[in-house]
Design a protein around this motif. Structure first.
Motif, PDB file in Angstrom:
ATOM      1  N   TYR A 244      95.855  48.791   9.345  1.00 38.16           N
ATOM      2  CA  TYR A 244      96.344  47.331   9.155  1.00 38.16           C
ATOM      3  C   TYR A 244      95.769  46.490  10.344  1.00 38.16           C
ATOM      4  N   ARG A 245      95.281  46.931  11.626  1.00 37.68           N
ATOM      5  CA  ARG A 245      95.168  46.252  12.852  1.00 37.68           C
ATOM      6  C   ARG A 245      94.509  45.031  12.824  1.00 37.68           C
ATOM      7  N   PRO A 246      93.358  44.956  11.819  1.00 38.25           N
ATOM      8  CA  PRO A 246      92.565  43.652  11.742  1.00 38.25           C
ATOM      9  C   PRO A 246      93.288  42.549  11.010  1.00 38.25           C
ATOM     10  N   SER A 247      94.546  43.029  10.249  1.00 41.96           N
ATOM     11  CA  SER A 247      95.308  41.968   9.616  1.00 41.96           C
ATOM     12  C   SER A 247      96.381  41.393  10.494  1.00 41.96           C
ATOM     13  N   LEU A 248      96.426  41.558  11.816  1.00 40.84           N
ATOM     14  CA  LEU A 248      97.504  41.181  12.666  1.00 40.84           C
ATOM     15  C   LEU A 248      97.066  40.147  13.569  1.00 40.84           C
ATOM     16  N   HIS A 249      97.841  39.264  13.845  1.00 43.21           N
ATOM     17  CA  HIS A 249      97.698  38.256  15.120  1.00 43.21           C
ATOM     18  C   HIS A 249      98.841  38.600  15.913  1.00 43.21           C
ATOM     19  N   LEU A 250      98.315  38.372  17.491  1.00 44.81           N
ATOM     20  CA  LEU A 250      99.387  38.490  18.453  1.00 44.81           C
ATOM     21  C   LEU A 250      99.680  37.043  18.860  1.00 44.81           C
ATOM     22  N   ILE A 251     100.858  36.608  18.907  1.00 41.59           N
ATOM     23  CA  ILE A 251     101.331  35.289  19.296  1.00 41.59           C
ATOM     24  C   ILE A 251     102.216  35.385  20.499  1.00 41.59           C
ATOM     25  N   THR A 252     101.982  34.489  21.517  1.00 46.16           N
ATOM     26  CA  THR A 252     102.594  34.509  22.720  1.00 46.16           C
ATOM     27  C   THR A 252     102.887  33.343  23.033  1.00 46.16           C
ATOM     28  N   VAL A 253     103.921  33.077  23.393  1.00 43.69           N
ATOM     29  CA  VAL A 253     104.626  31.607  23.904  1.00 43.69           C
ATOM     30  C   VAL A 253     105.137  31.953  25.206  1.00 43.69           C
ATOM     31  N   GLN A 254     104.960  30.943  26.284  1.00 43.67           N
ATOM     32  CA  GLN A 254     105.432  30.974  27.615  1.00 43.67           C
ATOM     33  C   GLN A 254     105.710  29.693  27.915  1.00 43.67           C
ATOM     34  N   VAL A 255     107.032  29.703  28.732  1.00 45.30           N
ATOM     35  CA  VAL A 255     107.621  28.474  28.759  1.00 45.30           C
ATOM     36  C   VAL A 255     107.897  28.364  30.161  1.00 45.30           C
TER      37      VAL A 255
ATOM     38  N   MET B 140     118.923  29.848  28.532  1.00 45.32           N
ATOM     39  CA  MET B 140     119.207  30.013  27.360  1.00 45.32           C
ATOM     40  C   MET B 140     118.493  29.192  26.431  1.00 45.32           C
ATOM     41  N   ARG B 141     118.218  27.889  26.815  1.00 43.13           N
ATOM     42  CA  ARG B 141     117.403  26.951  26.258  1.00 43.13           C
ATOM     43  C   ARG B 141     116.096  27.270  26.023  1.00 43.13           C
ATOM     44  N   ALA B 142     115.472  27.732  27.230  1.00 39.09           N
ATOM     45  CA  ALA B 142     114.145  28.529  27.236  1.00 39.09           C
ATOM     46  C   ALA B 142     113.908  29.319  26.136  1.00 39.09           C
ATOM     47  N   THR B 143     114.949  30.360  25.785  1.00 41.93           N
ATOM     48  CA  THR B 143     114.851  31.302  24.588  1.00 41.93           C
ATOM     49  C   THR B 143     114.957  30.786  23.398  1.00 41.93           C
ATOM     50  N   GLN B 144     115.675  29.730  23.330  1.00 43.83           N
ATOM     51  CA  GLN B 144     115.965  28.943  22.092  1.00 43.83           C
ATOM     52  C   GLN B 144     114.603  28.422  21.647  1.00 43.83           C
ATOM     53  N   ILE B 145     113.870  27.697  22.679  1.00 40.30           N
ATOM     54  CA  ILE B 145     112.600  27.256  22.321  1.00 40.30           C
ATOM     55  C   ILE B 145     111.513  28.098  21.898  1.00 40.30           C
ATOM     56  N   MET B 146     111.423  29.206  22.542  1.00 34.83           N
ATOM     57  CA  MET B 146     110.488  30.143  22.537  1.00 34.83           C
ATOM     58  C   MET B 146     110.790  30.890  21.224  1.00 34.83           C
ATOM     59  N   THR B 147     111.972  31.233  20.701  1.00 37.05           N
ATOM     60  CA  THR B 147     112.378  31.633  19.300  1.00 37.05           C
ATOM     61  C   THR B 147     112.010  30.769  18.176  1.00 37.05           C
ATOM     62  N   GLN B 148     112.238  29.632  18.507  1.00 39.93           N
ATOM     63  CA  GLN B 148     111.818  28.564  17.385  1.00 39.93           C
ATOM     64  C   GLN B 148     110.512  28.288  17.012  1.00 39.93           C
TER      65      GLN B 148
END
Length: 135
Positions: A88-99, A23-31
């Protein structure tokens, strides 16, 4: 009989501890993902790529922070999971966070955990509506 009761308590407390860590890992990623979604388009490239969080952030200074979560954050200028035909594909960034984090609840060998989340952010996205900023 007492051994069985002890084993049941041990198993139960271990399960609760693992669930709390997840749950803490999920909180960190969401934050972190929500914070990234508020950045302007030009600020995306200056975002930190690696960080460390503690289970209990207030205890990090005196060594009682608990489990340490190591995270990486990456942004891709082009959201490859969007079809090429979308305008609108060129106007998007894909953001990935891994914990990642480890614990020793099962014997002496550390057990590694990895969780990952992704989101999309758009040029003229949330930051424009919230802060009135132009990218």
């Amino acid at each position: 009989m007492m051994l069985s009761v002890y084993a049941a308590f041990n198993s139960g407390f271990g399960s609760i501890a693992v669930t709390r860590e997840e749950m803490r890992a999920t909180q960190i990623m969401t934050q972190k993902l929500e914070a990234m979604r508020l950045l302007t388009w030009s600020q995306m490239s200056n975002a930190p790529t690696a960080f460390r969080e503690y289970y209990n952030p207030q205890g990090a200074a005196n060594g009682t922070g608990g489990t340490v979560y190591y995270a990486t954050l990456s942004t891709t200028d082009l959201a490859t999971n969007i079809p090429i035909s979308v305008a609108y594909r060129p106007s998007l960034h894909l953001i990935t966070v891994q914990v990642t984090w480890t614990n020793n609840f099962n014997g002496t060998a550390p057990i590694g955990h990895v969780r990952r989340m992704q989101t999309l952010t758009a040029n003229n996205g949330l930051q424009k509506y919230i802060f009135g900023l132009n990218p």
